[in-house]
Design a protein around this motif. Structure first.
Motif, mmCIF file in Angstrom:
data_model
loop_
_atom_site.group_PDB
_atom_site.id
_atom_site.type_symbol
_atom_site.label_atom_id
_atom_site.label_comp_id
_atom_site.label_asym_id
_atom_site.label_seq_id
_atom_site.Cartn_x
_atom_site.Cartn_y
_atom_site.Cartn_z
ATOM 1 N N LEU A 197 0.833 -1.201 0.000
ATOM 2 C CA LEU A 197 0.000 0.000 0.000
ATOM 3 C C LEU A 197 0.869 1.252 0.000
ATOM 4 O O LEU A 197 0.657 2.180 -0.802
ATOM 5 C CB LEU A 197 -0.920 0.003 1.226
ATOM 6 C CG LEU A 197 -1.715 1.290 1.447
ATOM 7 C CD1 LEU A 197 -2.800 1.438 0.389
ATOM 8 C CD2 LEU A 197 -2.319 1.329 2.850
ATOM 9 N N TRP A 198 1.871 1.271 0.873
ATOM 10 C CA TRP A 198 2.682 2.488 0.998
ATOM 11 C C TRP A 198 3.614 2.698 -0.189
ATOM 12 O O TRP A 198 3.930 3.848 -0.538
ATOM 13 C CB TRP A 198 3.441 2.478 2.323
ATOM 14 C CG TRP A 198 2.528 2.938 3.418
ATOM 15 C CD1 TRP A 198 1.911 2.179 4.361
ATOM 16 C CD2 TRP A 198 2.067 4.279 3.614
ATOM 17 N NE1 TRP A 198 1.105 2.949 5.158
ATOM 18 C CE2 TRP A 198 1.179 4.246 4.719
ATOM 19 C CE3 TRP A 198 2.312 5.488 2.997
ATOM 20 C CZ2 TRP A 198 0.535 5.391 5.200
ATOM 21 C CZ3 TRP A 198 1.675 6.637 3.450
ATOM 22 C CH2 TRP A 198 0.798 6.578 4.546
ATOM 23 N N TYR A 250 -15.812 3.236 -7.343
ATOM 24 C CA TYR A 250 -15.129 1.954 -7.150
ATOM 25 C C TYR A 250 -15.789 1.068 -6.080
ATOM 26 O O TYR A 250 -15.313 -0.037 -5.836
ATOM 27 C CB TYR A 250 -13.656 2.197 -6.787
ATOM 28 C CG TYR A 250 -12.928 2.943 -7.869
ATOM 29 C CD1 TYR A 250 -12.396 2.281 -8.973
ATOM 30 C CD2 TYR A 250 -12.799 4.336 -7.805
ATOM 31 C CE1 TYR A 250 -11.750 2.973 -9.979
ATOM 32 C CE2 TYR A 250 -12.145 5.036 -8.806
ATOM 33 C CZ TYR A 250 -11.636 4.350 -9.902
ATOM 34 O OH TYR A 250 -10.993 5.037 -10.904
ATOM 35 N N ASN A 251 -16.833 1.599 -5.464
ATOM 36 C CA ASN A 251 -17.559 0.823 -4.453
ATOM 37 C C ASN A 251 -16.653 0.398 -3.294
ATOM 38 O O ASN A 251 -16.817 -0.668 -2.710
ATOM 39 C CB ASN A 251 -18.206 -0.421 -5.084
ATOM 40 C CG ASN A 251 -19.420 -0.888 -4.317
ATOM 41 O OD1 ASN A 251 -20.159 -0.077 -3.763
ATOM 42 N ND2 ASN A 251 -19.628 -2.190 -4.266
ATOM 43 N N VAL A 252 -15.678 1.234 -2.969
ATOM 44 C CA VAL A 252 -14.723 0.904 -1.921
ATOM 45 C C VAL A 252 -14.767 1.983 -0.839
ATOM 46 O O VAL A 252 -14.831 3.180 -1.144
ATOM 47 C CB VAL A 252 -13.290 0.732 -2.484
ATOM 48 C CG1 VAL A 252 -12.780 2.014 -3.113
ATOM 49 C CG2 VAL A 252 -12.330 0.267 -1.397
ATOM 50 N N ASN A 299 -7.373 -6.005 -3.333
ATOM 51 C CA ASN A 299 -7.985 -4.897 -2.607
ATOM 52 C C ASN A 299 -7.034 -3.716 -2.472
ATOM 53 O O ASN A 299 -7.445 -2.558 -2.525
ATOM 54 C CB ASN A 299 -8.443 -5.366 -1.217
ATOM 55 C CG ASN A 299 -9.688 -6.231 -1.274
ATOM 56 O OD1 ASN A 299 -10.326 -6.339 -2.313
ATOM 57 N ND2 ASN A 299 -10.026 -6.837 -0.165
ATOM 58 N N ILE A 300 -5.751 -4.003 -2.268
ATOM 59 C CA ILE A 300 -4.769 -2.924 -2.183
ATOM 60 C C ILE A 300 -4.698 -2.175 -3.511
ATOM 61 O O ILE A 300 -4.672 -0.936 -3.551
ATOM 62 C CB ILE A 300 -3.375 -3.467 -1.799
ATOM 63 C CG1 ILE A 300 -3.435 -4.202 -0.448
ATOM 64 C CG2 ILE A 300 -2.352 -2.345 -1.775
ATOM 65 C CD1 ILE A 300 -3.919 -3.360 0.703
ATOM 66 N N GLU A 301 -4.686 -2.902 -4.620
ATOM 67 C CA GLU A 301 -4.634 -2.270 -5.934
ATOM 68 C C GLU A 301 -5.880 -1.426 -6.188
ATOM 69 O O GLU A 301 -5.797 -0.337 -6.793
ATOM 70 C CB GLU A 301 -4.473 -3.326 -7.023
ATOM 71 C CG GLU A 301 -3.150 -4.057 -6.982
ATOM 72 C CD GLU A 301 -1.951 -3.109 -6.972
ATOM 73 O OE1 GLU A 301 -1.925 -2.169 -7.805
ATOM 74 O OE2 GLU A 301 -1.050 -3.291 -6.130
ATOM 75 N N LEU A 302 -7.030 -1.895 -5.727
ATOM 76 C CA LEU A 302 -8.269 -1.135 -5.890
ATOM 77 C C LEU A 302 -8.206 0.176 -5.110
ATOM 78 O O LEU A 302 -8.594 1.238 -5.609
ATOM 79 C CB LEU A 302 -9.459 -1.972 -5.437
ATOM 80 C CG LEU A 302 -10.834 -1.314 -5.578
ATOM 81 C CD1 LEU A 302 -11.142 -1.013 -7.036
ATOM 82 C CD2 LEU A 302 -11.913 -2.204 -4.970
ATOM 83 N N THR A 328 -5.912 2.575 -6.903
ATOM 84 C CA THR A 328 -6.580 3.126 -8.098
ATOM 85 C C THR A 328 -7.567 4.213 -7.704
ATOM 86 O O THR A 328 -7.648 5.266 -8.365
ATOM 87 C CB THR A 328 -7.309 2.000 -8.855
ATOM 88 O OG1 THR A 328 -6.363 1.020 -9.282
ATOM 89 C CG2 THR A 328 -8.049 2.541 -10.064
ATOM 90 N N ALA A 329 -8.306 3.981 -6.630
ATOM 91 C CA ALA A 329 -9.277 4.975 -6.156
ATOM 92 C C ALA A 329 -8.574 6.246 -5.704
ATOM 93 O O ALA A 329 -9.046 7.366 -5.978
ATOM 94 C CB ALA A 329 -10.113 4.387 -5.020
ATOM 95 N N PHE A 330 -7.435 6.121 -5.029
ATOM 96 C CA PHE A 330 -6.675 7.296 -4.620
ATOM 97 C C PHE A 330 -6.181 8.071 -5.839
ATOM 98 O O PHE A 330 -6.301 9.312 -5.907
ATOM 99 C CB PHE A 330 -5.482 6.891 -3.745
ATOM 100 C CG PHE A 330 -5.745 7.001 -2.273
ATOM 101 C CD1 PHE A 330 -5.683 8.233 -1.636
ATOM 102 C CD2 PHE A 330 -6.044 5.877 -1.519
ATOM 103 C CE1 PHE A 330 -5.927 8.346 -0.273
ATOM 104 C CE2 PHE A 330 -6.292 5.978 -0.154
ATOM 105 C CZ PHE A 330 -6.230 7.212 0.467
#
Length: 414
Positions: free
Chosen positions: A320-321, A365-367, A394-397, A400-402
């Protein structure tokens, strides 16, 4: 008397009764059907990457659909015994005093405070965020004499400050939050169990968002009491609070001069229901379906193994980081060793609307990405990496949302 006269008398009596029914406490009127509900419940499917609850494992959700048992039936008591055993492994303890309190993490917190704090007891609270603040408040309500060791948001409580305070005050209890989800800090517990024993204190630790995600060695670290939550790294729905007591903590409870000022959370009574003392007595109706879920959650922990779980969470935290740093984003926590793996706090850059990014993540993204809480409100985003949700996809999603949310606000530091 003629039949007609009899019927007339009965009718008059009914009218008289109806006219006086309200005086006798009877309900008179018709049913209003405008506010009734019908049909099958509709719940949207969302990816919960905030500070919790996290998405539950499908196997755990399926367990909740199993047939109900009576809360004193032998097959259900056997499931309770499995939960106790699974918690011993998860807490890394040989103590027989493990159980699950009926209620969320707050119930576990109040069970520990109300049982371990007697009126007039000195309580030292390591206050690094909202959960420390609540323990301060709760300890005062149970008439403890509280020393509030409050540190700035994003910092942990220094060992030297704890050492100095315990040696001077000789408190009955020291509270620390291992994973402070409001700020994203991870409190180091090294050496504190030994320090507490030397100064006569019990060590109480909040692990609501850390148990299963980061190392915890209750016995080896000398921890005396722990409470947690079912809905985070353990991948179960909310509703259960895993709890542990050391023999020292149990001795304190049994030596109380007065009984706890709560019946519902009296651990002598709850422990008796869970078989702590070699028998079983009814205390309350156990959470049958929630216990099914916790049994499955702990089985999954055992099957994966704690070391593998801890490694999985750590690896995805770094993933993530790596992505966040590539976007020019920074951690709210300055020191690497103070950063919590399971709930990550990201500084909101100047000029960026934190709420708009969260809304875009949900809409597009529904996240779920959460904002700050308590001392971090308006300053951070919070991303949870917990349990079933700790997966690369989930990390990739989230990344992407960020990226999309920042681009839409003109962020140039990619």
């Amino acid at each position: 008397m003629r039949v007609a006269s009899v019927l007339e008398s009965i009718s008059a009596g009914i009218r008289c009764f109806a006219s006086h029914a309200g005086r006798a406490g009877e309900v008179v009127g018709s049913v209003d059907k405008k506010h009734t509900i019908s049909g099958v419940i509709n719940v949207p499917q969302r990816i919960l990457m905030g500070p919790g609850p996290a998405n539950a494992h499908p196997r755990i959700l399926a367990a909740q659909a199993l047939p109900l048992l009576g809360h004193m039936h032998p097959p259900f008591l056997a499931i309770m015994d499995e939960i106790k055993s699974g918690l011993k492994y998860t807490f890394q303890t040989d103590s027989p005093y493990t159980l699950m309190v009926s209620g969320t993490g707050h119930a576990g917190m109040e069970a520990c405070i109300s049982n371990l704090v007697e009126p007039g007891d000195k309580v030292v609270v390591g206050n690094a965020g909202i959960w420390g603040e609540r323990v301060v408040e709760m300890s005062k309500r149970f008439r403890g004499e509280v020393t509030d060791l409050k540190v700035p948001a994003g910092q942990t409580v220094p060992y030297e400050l704890l050492k100095q305070t315990l040696e001077q005050q000789k408190p009955a209890l020291l509270f620390l939050c291992q994973g402070e989800s409001s700020t994203g800090t991870h409190q180091n517990l090294t050496g504190l169990g030994e320090l507490c024993k030397k100064t006569g204190a019990l060590l109480l630790v909040d692990t609501v968002c850390s148990l299963g995600g980061v190392p915890m060695f209750a016995d080896a670290w000398g921890v005396d009491a722990i409470y947690s939550g079912s809905q985070k790294c353990l991948s179960a729905p909310p509703g259960g609070a895993p709890l542990f007591l050391s023999p020292r903590a149990m001795e304190k409870i049994q030596r109380r001069k007065t009984p706890p000022a709560t019946y519902n959370l009296d651990l002598n009574l709850i422990g008796d229901y869970w078989g702590w003392f070699g028998k079983r007595s009814y205390h309350h109706t156990g959470m049958v379906s929630t216990c099914y879920a916790m049994r499955e959650a702990l089985a999954l922990v055992n099957e994966e193994g704690l070391e593998s779980m801890w490694s999985r969470h750590k690896e995805l935290h770094h993933r993530l980081w790596d992505g966040l740093h590539s976007m020019g984003l920074k951690s709210f926590i300055e020191k690497d060793e103070d950063r919590l793996i399971t709930v990550n706090t990201i500084k909101v850059p100047e000029g960026i609307d934190w709420a708009a990014l969260i809304k875009n993540a949900m809409d597009e993204y529904n996240v779920e990405i959460a904002g700050g809480l308590g001392p971090s409100a308006g300053k951070v985003w919070r991303v949870g990496i917990m349990g079933y949700n700790a997966r690369p996809a989930n990390i990739e999603l989230v990344l992407t949302a960020f990226k999309d949310g920042l681009k839409k606000q003109g962020w140039k530091k990619f």
